[in-house]
Write an enzyme that holds these catalytic residues in place. Sequence first.
Site, PDB file in Angstrom:
ATOM      1  CG  HIS A  86      -1.852  -1.191   1.215  1.00 60.89           C
ATOM      2  ND1 HIS A  86      -2.529  -1.596   2.336  1.00 60.89           N
ATOM      3  CD2 HIS A  86      -2.186  -2.081   0.231  1.00 60.89           C
ATOM      4  CE1 HIS A  86      -3.242  -2.678   2.036  1.00 60.89           C
ATOM      5  NE2 HIS A  86      -3.039  -2.991   0.780  1.00 60.89           N
ATOM      6  CG  HIS A 248      -7.682  -2.772  -1.421  1.00 59.22           C
ATOM      7  ND1 HIS A 248      -7.022  -1.774  -0.727  1.00 59.22           N
ATOM      8  CD2 HIS A 248      -6.937  -3.902  -1.227  1.00 59.22           C
ATOM      9  CE1 HIS A 248      -5.960  -2.267  -0.135  1.00 59.22           C
ATOM     10  NE2 HIS A 248      -5.876  -3.562  -0.424  1.00 59.22           N
ATOM     11  CG  ASP A 252      -3.647  -5.016  -2.846  1.00 57.28           C
ATOM     12  OD1 ASP A 252      -3.113  -4.241  -2.035  1.00 57.28           O
ATOM     13  OD2 ASP A 252      -4.495  -5.866  -2.518  1.00 57.28           O
ATOM     14  CG  HIS A 275      -0.296  -9.374  -2.784  1.00 57.41           C
ATOM     15  ND1 HIS A 275      -0.235  -8.045  -3.129  1.00 57.41           N
ATOM     16  CD2 HIS A 275      -1.117  -9.447  -1.725  1.00 57.41           C
ATOM     17  CE1 HIS A 275      -0.988  -7.338  -2.292  1.00 57.41           C
ATOM     18  NE2 HIS A 275      -1.536  -8.169  -1.433  1.00 57.41           N
TER      19      HIS A 275
HETATM   20 ZN   LIG Z   1      -4.056  -4.530  -0.201  1.00 63.66          ZN
END
Ligand SMILES: [Zn+2]
Length: 299
Positions: A86, A248, A252, A275
């Site tokens: 973040h 969001h 990311d 991720h």
């Molecule tokens: Zn996040």
Amino acid sequence: MATDLTSPSFQQTLARPAVVSGRGLFHGIEAKVRLLPAEENTGIVFRRTDLKWRPEVRAHVDHVSAAARRTILESSNGAVVETVEHLMAALAGLRIDNCVVEINAIEVPAVDGSCLPFCDAILEAGINQQTAQRSILVIEEPQCVNDRANAQWIEAIPSMNGIPTVDYQLDYGPTAPFSPQSFAVQLTPEQFLNEIAAARTFVLVEEVEALQARGFGRHLTGKDLVVFNTDGTVVDNKLRWADEPVRHKILDCIGDLALCGRSFSGHVVASRSGHKLNHVMAKTLSTIEQGTPMLSRAA
Ligand SMILES: [Zn+2]
């Protein structure tokens, strides 16, 4: 020099230090982050000030350590910094090329679950334009990475107008507490601040229980992030946008792709990626030599 958020041509750093404090999302340890101005061509470098020798790790995909649900940087000299994504998104979104991030604990503060408090601190400190040109990767050939087992993929294709764009499709399946969502944003600092920066981390209530059983996030309440009940309602909190989750996921993605070490000019389209796959794309982008695009590769 005054901040020029509209000029992507020259490198930028902070005008003076910015400080953000708070507990980490996973470990709950209180941490203080100091974002320091840095010389041209420094990039983003994390420094663990609580450890002997103050070891550093560069924010680059080559230093990413495998972990679930977050991005961890680790160097051979003992510098480990967790949950950097973040903060990385805030720096990339505001076009900060050079910054030394001093941190006195293992994990970056979770703040409100978004990156807006980092953006506010950076804007409060001010942004200085430097004299060196930015290194911008122009996507000339389509790049695609995928995780077929989990039906996830990311594609980076040339941009028609040179403005980087991230387009994300979120779909947690028929039993998810929210419907599929998609959103696209042009990565100008203004659009990033208005549409993405305030979007918070979200989890499903059953995921919270599983994480807490493993010892993570035991300090967290519904006020610290967005927790979805199985019926789609939110625990002790209110959504900032109806489609806050997909925003969001874009946040990311921006933070993770920044680990390729350069800004990019291209159109990123991601479907269901997390991720791990974001890091594969960051690695792919990091290995492109401008003018000789690499072949696409699969995860
Ligand atoms: Zn996040």
